[in-house]
Design a protein around this motif. Structure first.
Motif: not given
Length: 75
Positions: A6-19, A46-56
């Motif tokens: 959830l933290a990784a998804a939320q961080a991505y959404v914040r990045l998308l909105e900032a972009t 956040a992606l690294r901590r969640a183990g989602l790096s490379g798991n798009e």
């Protein structure tokens, strides 16, 4: 969804909105692009901590469940 996912998804959404905000005025975008460094670092960590790096596939499934409007389905 686990807390770290959830933290990784939320961080991505914040990045998308900032972009989107930075790019909303193309004339001023170069001035504000450096402001994306912090949201990028947050999302990467956040992606690294969640183990989602490379798991798009898994990651974008999580994003779609968090923000269905980002899935491109129009719903």
């Amino acid at each position: 969804m686990r807390k770290d996912e959830l933290a990784a998804a939320q961080a991505y959404v914040r990045l998308l909105e900032a972009t989107r905000a930075v790019l909303s005025d193309p004339q001023d975008a170069p001035l504000y692009l450096p402001l994306l460094a912090s949201p990028i670092e947050e999302a990467d960590g956040a992606l690294r901590r969640a183990g989602l790096s490379g798991n798009e596939t898994r990651f974008f499934d999580l994003i779609s469940s968090l923000r269905p409007s980002l899935s491109g389905s129009g719903h």
